[in-house]
Write a protein that holds these residues in place. Structure first.
Motif, PDB file in Angstrom:
ATOM      1  N   MET A 150       0.837  -1.199   0.000  1.00  0.00           N
ATOM      2  CA  MET A 150       0.000   0.000   0.000  1.00  0.00           C
ATOM      3  C   MET A 150       0.872   1.249   0.000  1.00  0.00           C
ATOM      4  SD  MET A 150      -2.796   1.255   2.855  1.00  0.00           S
ATOM      5  CE  MET A 150      -3.708  -0.281   2.771  1.00  0.00           C
ATOM      6  N   ARG A 151       0.409   2.271  -0.715  1.00  0.00           N
ATOM      7  CA  ARG A 151       1.071   3.569  -0.680  1.00  0.00           C
ATOM      8  C   ARG A 151       0.038   4.635  -0.370  1.00  0.00           C
ATOM      9  NH1 ARG A 151       5.136   5.054  -5.343  1.00  0.00           N
ATOM     10  NH2 ARG A 151       5.671   6.536  -3.701  1.00  0.00           N
ATOM     11  N   ILE A 152       0.416   5.594   0.442  1.00  0.00           N
ATOM     12  CA  ILE A 152      -0.423   6.748   0.755  1.00  0.00           C
ATOM     13  C   ILE A 152       0.439   7.970   0.496  1.00  0.00           C
ATOM     14  CG2 ILE A 152      -1.772   7.950   2.516  1.00  0.00           C
ATOM     15  CD1 ILE A 152      -1.907   5.224   4.027  1.00  0.00           C
ATOM     16  N   GLU A 153       0.163   8.695  -0.550  1.00  0.00           N
ATOM     17  CA  GLU A 153       1.037   9.800  -0.941  1.00  0.00           C
ATOM     18  C   GLU A 153       0.611  11.106  -0.287  1.00  0.00           C
ATOM     19  OE1 GLU A 153       2.706  12.056  -4.951  1.00  0.00           O
ATOM     20  OE2 GLU A 153       1.824  10.059  -5.108  1.00  0.00           O
ATOM     21  N   THR A 154       1.563  11.764   0.343  1.00  0.00           N
ATOM     22  CA  THR A 154       1.336  13.058   0.986  1.00  0.00           C
ATOM     23  C   THR A 154       2.568  13.934   0.774  1.00  0.00           C
ATOM     24  OG1 THR A 154       2.368  12.540   3.121  1.00  0.00           O
ATOM     25  CG2 THR A 154       0.052  11.869   2.835  1.00  0.00           C
ATOM     26  N   SER A 155       2.500  15.155   1.266  1.00  0.00           N
ATOM     27  CA  SER A 155       3.660  16.043   1.171  1.00  0.00           C
ATOM     28  C   SER A 155       4.877  15.461   1.887  1.00  0.00           C
ATOM     29  CB  SER A 155       3.314  17.418   1.760  1.00  0.00           C
ATOM     30  OG  SER A 155       2.938  17.295   3.123  1.00  0.00           O
ATOM     31  N   VAL A 156       4.640  14.763   2.986  1.00  0.00           N
ATOM     32  CA  VAL A 156       5.743  14.194   3.762  1.00  0.00           C
ATOM     33  C   VAL A 156       6.318  12.954   3.091  1.00  0.00           C
ATOM     34  CG1 VAL A 156       6.374  13.119   5.962  1.00  0.00           C
ATOM     35  CG2 VAL A 156       4.970  15.175   5.948  1.00  0.00           C
ATOM     36  N   THR A 157       5.481  12.086   2.549  1.00  0.00           N
ATOM     37  CA  THR A 157       6.024  10.904   1.869  1.00  0.00           C
ATOM     38  C   THR A 157       6.833  11.319   0.645  1.00  0.00           C
ATOM     39  OG1 THR A 157       4.038  10.515   0.509  1.00  0.00           O
ATOM     40  CG2 THR A 157       4.122   9.463   2.677  1.00  0.00           C
ATOM     41  N   ARG A 158       6.385  12.358  -0.044  1.00  0.00           N
ATOM     42  CA  ARG A 158       7.162  12.848  -1.191  1.00  0.00           C
ATOM     43  C   ARG A 158       8.488  13.444  -0.739  1.00  0.00           C
ATOM     44  NH1 ARG A 158       1.874  14.390  -2.808  1.00  0.00           N
ATOM     45  NH2 ARG A 158       2.165  16.506  -1.972  1.00  0.00           N
ATOM     46  N   LEU A 159       8.464  14.182   0.350  1.00  0.00           N
ATOM     47  CA  LEU A 159       9.694  14.796   0.866  1.00  0.00           C
ATOM     48  C   LEU A 159      10.714  13.740   1.266  1.00  0.00           C
ATOM     49  CD1 LEU A 159      11.294  17.283   2.013  1.00  0.00           C
ATOM     50  CD2 LEU A 159      10.076  16.879   4.169  1.00  0.00           C
ATOM     51  N   LEU A 160      10.256  12.689   1.949  1.00  0.00           N
ATOM     52  CA  LEU A 160      11.158  11.706   2.535  1.00  0.00           C
ATOM     53  C   LEU A 160      11.415  10.502   1.639  1.00  0.00           C
ATOM     54  CD1 LEU A 160       9.745  11.722   6.184  1.00  0.00           C
ATOM     55  CD2 LEU A 160      11.720  12.979   5.292  1.00  0.00           C
ATOM     56  N   GLY A 161      10.602  10.322   0.609  1.00  0.00           N
ATOM     57  CA  GLY A 161      10.769   9.169  -0.257  1.00  0.00           C
ATOM     58  C   GLY A 161      10.306   7.868   0.364  1.00  0.00           C
ATOM     59  N   ILE A 162       9.227   7.930   1.155  1.00  0.00           N
ATOM     60  CA  ILE A 162       8.689   6.744   1.812  1.00  0.00           C
ATOM     61  C   ILE A 162       7.298   6.438   1.265  1.00  0.00           C
ATOM     62  CG2 ILE A 162      10.056   7.051   3.903  1.00  0.00           C
ATOM     63  CD1 ILE A 162       7.689   8.390   5.237  1.00  0.00           C
ATOM     64  N   ASP A 163       6.809   5.234   1.548  1.00  0.00           N
ATOM     65  CA  ASP A 163       5.520   4.805   1.009  1.00  0.00           C
ATOM     66  C   ASP A 163       4.343   5.238   1.868  1.00  0.00           C
ATOM     67  OD1 ASP A 163       6.791   3.559  -1.111  1.00  0.00           O
ATOM     68  OD2 ASP A 163       6.786   1.576  -0.156  1.00  0.00           O
ATOM     69  N   LEU A 164       4.556   5.315   3.167  1.00  0.00           N
ATOM     70  CA  LEU A 164       3.461   5.547   4.099  1.00  0.00           C
ATOM     71  C   LEU A 164       3.776   6.732   5.008  1.00  0.00           C
ATOM     72  CD1 LEU A 164       2.905   1.812   5.125  1.00  0.00           C
ATOM     73  CD2 LEU A 164       1.438   3.164   3.599  1.00  0.00           C
ATOM     74  N   PRO A 165       2.780   7.547   5.327  1.00  0.00           N
ATOM     75  CA  PRO A 165       3.013   8.718   6.190  1.00  0.00           C
ATOM     76  C   PRO A 165       3.051   8.344   7.666  1.00  0.00           C
ATOM     77  CG  PRO A 165       0.726   8.678   5.492  1.00  0.00           C
ATOM     78  CD  PRO A 165       1.395   7.502   4.820  1.00  0.00           C
ATOM     79  N   ILE A 166       3.905   7.375   7.969  1.00  0.00           N
ATOM     80  CA  ILE A 166       4.030   6.816   9.310  1.00  0.00           C
ATOM     81  C   ILE A 166       5.484   6.957   9.741  1.00  0.00           C
ATOM     82  CG2 ILE A 166       3.875   4.723  10.708  1.00  0.00           C
ATOM     83  CD1 ILE A 166       1.693   3.768   8.679  1.00  0.00           C
ATOM     84  N   LEU A 167       5.731   7.783  10.753  1.00  0.00           N
ATOM     85  CA  LEU A 167       7.084   7.995  11.254  1.00  0.00           C
ATOM     86  C   LEU A 167       7.224   7.388  12.638  1.00  0.00           C
ATOM     87  CD1 LEU A 167       6.890  10.192   8.979  1.00  0.00           C
ATOM     88  CD2 LEU A 167       8.446  11.559  10.361  1.00  0.00           C
TER      89      LEU A 167
END
Length: 320
Positions: free
Chosen positions: A1-18
């Motif tokens: 699964m991928r959830i694209e947000t401003s943060v996932t684009r910034l960090l190059g990750i698939d999910l907005p989970i830190l």
């Protein structure tokens, strides 16, 4: 699964989970590696780590995944300059800095391509950090474990206020009170591009704390934390003998010297490493009450993403 947000684009990750950087809990390779492998951002907490151990953890995560990861760096820690030199030499992909100003690190890390995120706990600090040129902000609300903002403004209010103050010009991560997919949906609805999950990941096999600490988080209810040590480096901790004594001293307006002696005699290491659940600082957020069982970190990331999808699918839609 991928959830694209401003943060996932910034960090190059698939999910907005830190993964929140938590001393001892994430001061290892195993937990950050598991979160990064699962599509989130794993974070190594450099706070209590010796340089050799930190370098080894960074190298281990790099060997284990080609996905991005971060190091959380409290700028006040002893030997901060030495650690910053190490992180620069290792050319870490993401730096998350806290408890200090961006001017201490920003130019040197941006020059080597490191994404720089800064932890803030007020609108004013958020605006200043954004103006300095950081790439993203982690906004910590009053529900958070460890060191919440002194004013204890809730994440619900503070993240929305920072989103309005920064006018959507910088990616935000909401931190404090998140434990599941519903929380992630709430964070994104406030204007954040991701949520920071801390206390939830204490209850994992990979967390670097005592088994008793993990069980204390699992057993806690939402009202079983308290803030103590105002004016001394206030923390949010699970209730125990130390916290009860501090609370009693504060209620009695005991002299600062007495309060400081009790506060300083207790440490996070006592609870996390030594297993002293009575007198150690059992730092945890209010979301401990939402943590019901021990789970591998990668499974938690996947569950958060699945529950997020269910949550947003169940939300009422506007009527025509």
């Amino acid at each position: 699964m991928r959830i694209e947000t401003s943060v996932t684009r910034l960090l190059g990750i698939d999910l907005p989970i830190l993964l929140a950087g938590m001393s001892w809990v994430t001061s290892n390779a195993a937990l950050p590696l598991a979160v990064s492998r699962a599509g989130g951002l794993g974070v190594i907490a450099a706070g209590p780590m010796y340089p050799e151990a930190l370098e080894e953890a960074i190298d281990t995560v790099r060997r284990g995944t080609d996905r991005p990861f971060a190091v959380n760096m409290p700028l006040y820690r002893k030997g901060a300059e030495e650690i910053l030199d190490l992180l620069e030499a290792k050319r870490i992909p993401v730096l998350i800095a806290s408890q200090g100003g961006p001017q201490k690190y920003l130019d040197r890390f941006k020059a080597i391509g490191t994404t720089c995120m800064h932890v803030v706990a007020s609108e004013a600090h958020a605006v200043k950090a954004a103006q300095k040129g950081v790439d993203g902000l982690i906004v910590v609300g009053g529900e958070a474990g460890g060191h919440p903002p002194a004013e204890l403004v809730s994440t619900l209010v503070l993240v929305r206020a920072v989103a309005k103050a920064t006018q959507g010009k910088i990616p935000l991560v909401a931190s404090g009170g998140f434990a599941d997919g519903n929380g992630l949906a709430a964070a994104l609805s406030l204007g954040a591009g991701a949520a920071n999950f801390g206390t939830r990941f204490i209850a994992t096999p990979e967390a670097g704390v005592s088994e008793g600490y993990k069980q204390a988080v699992i057993d806690a209810g939402v009202a079983d934390t308290r803030t103590v040590g105002r004016g001394l480096g206030m923390i949010r901790t699970l209730s125990n003998d130390f916290a009860e004594e501090m609370a009693a001293l504060e209620l009695a307006a005991a002299p600062e010297e007495r309060r400081r002696a009790v506060f300083s005699a207790s440490t996070l290491k006592m609870a996390a490493f030594d297993g002293d659940l009575a007198r150690g600082k059992l730092e945890a957020g209010q979301s401990a009450g939402l943590v019901g069982r021990l789970m591998p970190a990668g499974e938690i990331v996947a569950e958060i993403a699945r529950d997020y999808a269910v949550c947003i699918g169940d939300l009422p839609q506007p009527a025509e």
